[in-house]
Motif scaffolding. Structure first.
Motif, short mmCIF file in Angstrom:
data_model
loop_
_atom_site.label_atom_id
_atom_site.label_comp_id
_atom_site.label_asym_id
_atom_site.label_seq_id
_atom_site.Cartn_x
_atom_site.Cartn_y
_atom_site.Cartn_z
N ASP A 27 0.83 -1.21 0.00
CA ASP A 27 0.00 0.00 0.00
C ASP A 27 0.86 1.25 0.00
OD1 ASP A 27 -2.34 -1.37 -0.08
OD2 ASP A 27 -2.97 -0.91 1.98
N LEU A 28 1.90 1.26 0.87
CA LEU A 28 2.76 2.44 0.96
C LEU A 28 3.55 2.66 -0.33
CD1 LEU A 28 4.11 2.07 4.61
CD2 LEU A 28 2.37 3.66 3.76
N GLU A 29 3.88 1.58 -1.01
CA GLU A 29 4.62 1.71 -2.27
C GLU A 29 3.82 2.49 -3.31
OE1 GLU A 29 7.36 -1.07 -5.21
OE2 GLU A 29 5.78 -2.00 -4.01
N THR A 30 2.50 2.34 -3.26
CA THR A 30 1.64 3.05 -4.23
C THR A 30 1.43 4.51 -3.84
OG1 THR A 30 -0.44 2.47 -3.11
CG2 THR A 30 0.42 0.91 -4.73
N LYS A 31 1.67 4.84 -2.56
CA LYS A 31 1.35 6.17 -2.07
C LYS A 31 2.57 7.08 -1.95
CE LYS A 31 -2.57 4.55 0.74
NZ LYS A 31 -3.09 4.37 2.11
N LEU A 32 3.75 6.51 -1.74
CA LEU A 32 4.93 7.30 -1.44
C LEU A 32 5.86 7.45 -2.64
CD1 LEU A 32 5.87 5.75 2.05
CD2 LEU A 32 4.51 7.80 1.61
N GLU A 33 6.63 8.54 -2.61
CA GLU A 33 7.72 8.69 -3.57
C GLU A 33 8.73 7.56 -3.37
OE1 GLU A 33 8.32 11.19 -5.90
OE2 GLU A 33 6.28 11.84 -5.54
N TYR A 34 9.49 7.25 -4.42
CA TYR A 34 10.41 6.10 -4.36
C TYR A 34 11.34 6.16 -3.16
CZ TYR A 34 14.35 3.08 -5.36
OH TYR A 34 15.35 2.13 -5.25
N GLU A 183 6.39 18.01 -3.41
CA GLU A 183 5.18 18.71 -3.84
C GLU A 183 5.50 19.80 -4.85
OE1 GLU A 183 3.53 17.76 0.62
OE2 GLU A 183 4.08 19.81 0.10
N ILE A 184 6.62 20.48 -4.63
CA ILE A 184 7.03 21.55 -5.54
C ILE A 184 7.29 21.01 -6.95
CG2 ILE A 184 9.03 23.01 -6.11
CD1 ILE A 184 7.29 24.51 -4.29
N VAL A 185 8.06 19.91 -7.05
CA VAL A 185 8.44 19.42 -8.37
C VAL A 185 7.26 18.79 -9.11
CG1 VAL A 185 10.83 19.09 -7.67
CG2 VAL A 185 9.24 17.17 -7.53
N HIS A 186 6.20 18.42 -8.40
CA HIS A 186 5.03 17.84 -9.06
C HIS A 186 3.97 18.87 -9.42
CE1 HIS A 186 6.55 13.88 -7.64
NE2 HIS A 186 5.92 13.46 -8.72
N LEU A 199 -3.00 27.76 -5.29
CA LEU A 199 -2.56 26.51 -5.90
C LEU A 199 -3.72 25.55 -5.71
CD1 LEU A 199 1.06 26.23 -4.39
CD2 LEU A 199 0.33 27.42 -6.46
N GLU A 200 -4.23 24.99 -6.80
CA GLU A 200 -5.47 24.24 -6.76
C GLU A 200 -5.25 22.73 -6.75
OE1 GLU A 200 -8.25 25.64 -6.33
OE2 GLU A 200 -8.34 27.60 -7.32
N LYS A 201 -5.75 22.07 -5.72
CA LYS A 201 -5.83 20.61 -5.64
C LYS A 201 -4.49 19.94 -5.96
CE LYS A 201 -10.77 20.51 -6.63
NZ LYS A 201 -11.84 20.01 -7.51
N ILE A 202 -3.47 20.34 -5.23
CA ILE A 202 -2.15 19.73 -5.41
C ILE A 202 -2.06 18.47 -4.54
CG2 ILE A 202 -1.05 21.89 -6.02
CD1 ILE A 202 0.04 22.07 -3.21
N TYR A 203 -1.37 17.46 -5.02
CA TYR A 203 -1.31 16.18 -4.31
C TYR A 203 -0.22 16.20 -3.24
CZ TYR A 203 -0.80 11.21 -3.35
OH TYR A 203 -0.72 10.00 -2.73
N VAL A 204 -0.59 15.78 -2.03
CA VAL A 204 0.35 15.69 -0.91
C VAL A 204 0.54 14.21 -0.59
CG1 VAL A 204 0.78 16.33 1.49
CG2 VAL A 204 -0.48 17.89 0.00
N SER A 205 1.71 13.68 -0.95
CA SER A 205 1.94 12.24 -0.79
C SER A 205 2.00 11.83 0.68
CB SER A 205 3.22 11.83 -1.51
OG SER A 205 4.34 12.50 -0.97
N LYS A 206 2.47 12.72 1.55
CA LYS A 206 2.61 12.38 2.97
C LYS A 206 1.27 12.05 3.60
CE LYS A 206 7.09 13.19 3.87
NZ LYS A 206 8.00 12.25 4.53
N THR A 207 0.22 12.76 3.18
CA THR A 207 -1.10 12.53 3.75
C THR A 207 -2.06 11.88 2.76
OG1 THR A 207 -1.74 14.80 3.15
CG2 THR A 207 -0.89 14.45 5.38
N GLU A 209 -3.59 13.04 0.05
CA GLU A 209 -4.79 13.83 -0.22
C GLU A 209 -4.43 15.01 -1.12
OE1 GLU A 209 -6.29 15.39 3.44
OE2 GLU A 209 -4.39 16.32 4.01
N LYS A 210 -5.47 15.65 -1.64
CA LYS A 210 -5.27 16.84 -2.46
C LYS A 210 -5.72 18.07 -1.67
CE LYS A 210 -5.43 14.82 -7.08
NZ LYS A 210 -6.00 14.91 -8.43
N VAL A 211 -4.90 19.12 -1.73
CA VAL A 211 -5.21 20.34 -0.99
C VAL A 211 -5.06 21.55 -1.90
CG1 VAL A 211 -4.40 19.30 1.17
CG2 VAL A 211 -2.82 20.68 -0.21
N SER A 212 -5.65 22.65 -1.49
CA SER A 212 -5.48 23.93 -2.18
C SER A 212 -4.84 24.91 -1.22
CB SER A 212 -6.83 24.46 -2.67
OG SER A 212 -7.39 23.60 -3.64
#
Length: 342
Positions: A27-34, A183-186, A199-207, A209-212
């Protein structure tokens, strides 16, 4: 049922992993950066190996108290073995992530714990990560928790390295939003809403979720000039790339590039300093992306914003994490309290 995982890149040790933990790792492999996943996996497997050596196996029943005792034993052991603060802190993050998954029964069908052992440790034993970290000097702590102030930012921007406008836009965006490198590079161009300074609906891998996020007018001006003033278009991959920050060799900036830009700029400004060694024996530097992120949080705190507001802004999992993250001193607290009428 067990599955075999390896502990690292080279010379890896193979460890048999119970099905429940294998589910967590997948599960974590799909959610986290390498790189985040690699470190998380290594930390979880190290803890699993400790449990297997101590208990003979990793128990997969619902005894949360027993798991809390194992967590306590593990962190006492690595502290007593002389592990560095950064290593213990990382292991705390990674093992707690394991138990968050194993105690989230409503979300994960493989969860078998009714309570999170880390929460039990805090509630019943009053133990947090700080109880397991070795002592350090005030000077070492100040360097480790250094943050970039507004004046520091301006000094750095006066010494910006090439490509100058892209790099200045990058640093100002990092400082005024507190975004992580990943988050910056994505960030993509279509996620930049210059009409509403968001900044609209950017993805936060740590949590996961998408935030603005709101951005200040000055930062919006730099973004507008970078996107619409020809600076971004000067890069080779500009027409092909959806990403905000790119290079002449790639359509997306590498996740390590922001830290490299910060390092070069801080060295040029005469502000950089080596403060220790990383786990892989590289240098740890005083001014990093984390120092920018802390600078954003401390700027908000000194301006009177609450820890809860800052926690939301930094996309932390809790206000407690934010309090541990920010280097708020007794002097800082006193300065704010002196303006209060009693």
């Amino acid at each position: 049922m067990v599955e075999t995982f390896t502990t690292g890149k080279r010379g890896s040790e193979e460890i048999e992993v119970p099905d429940e933990i294998a589910h967590v790792l997948h599960d974590l492999e799909t959610k986290l950066e390498y790189n985040s996943y690699r470190k998380t996996k290594t930390g979880i497997l190290h803890y699993l190996k400790f449990c297997q050596e101590k208990q003979g196996t990793f128990p997969t029943d619902g005894n949360s108290e027993m798991h809390a005792r194992m967590v306590n034993s593990y962190f006492e052991a690595i502290r007593n073995e002389g592990y560095a603060r950064e290593t213990i802190s990382g292991r705390w993050t990674w093992v707690s992530r394991l138990y968050q998954q194993l105690s989230s029964g409503l979300l994960n069908g493989y969860a078998f714990l009714e309570e999170d052992p880390f929460e039990l440790l805090e509630e019943r034993e009053n133990k947090t990560k700080q109880n397991y970290l070795p002592k350090e000097s005030r000077e070492s702590k100040d360097k480790r928790q250094y943050y970039v102030s507004k004046d520091d930012l301006e000094t750095l921007c006066d010494n910006i390295t090439s490509p100058a406008f892209r790099n200045e836009t990058l640093l100002r965006l990092m400082w005024t939003t507190g975004l992580r490198c990943s988050e910056i590079v994505h960030l993509k161009v279509d996620e930049i809403n210059l009409e509403e300074n968001r900044l609209e609906k950017i993805y936060v891998s740590k949590t996961d979720e998408k935030v603005s996020l709101w951005i200040p007018e000055t930062t919006a001006w730099y973004l507008d000039q970078y996107i619409n003033g020809g600076y971004r278009d000067a890069f080779s991959y500009a027409e092909e790339s959806d990403y905000l920050f790119l290079t002449n060799r790639a359509e997306k900036m590498h996740r390590q590039t922001p830290n490299k830009v910060i390092k070069r700029t801080a060295e040029k400004a005469g502000m950089q300093e080596v403060i220790g060694q990383t786990q892989d024996e590289g240098n740890r530097y005083k001014i990093t992306a984390h120092a920018f992120r802390r600078g954003h949080g401390m700027h908000l705190w000194k301006d009177g914003q609450t820890i809860t507001t800052i926690s939301d802004r930094l996309n932390h999992s809790s206000a407690k994490q934010t309090r541990e993250y920010l280097p708020i001193s007794v002097e800082d607290s006193q300065e704010k309290l002196e303006s209060v009428s009693f």
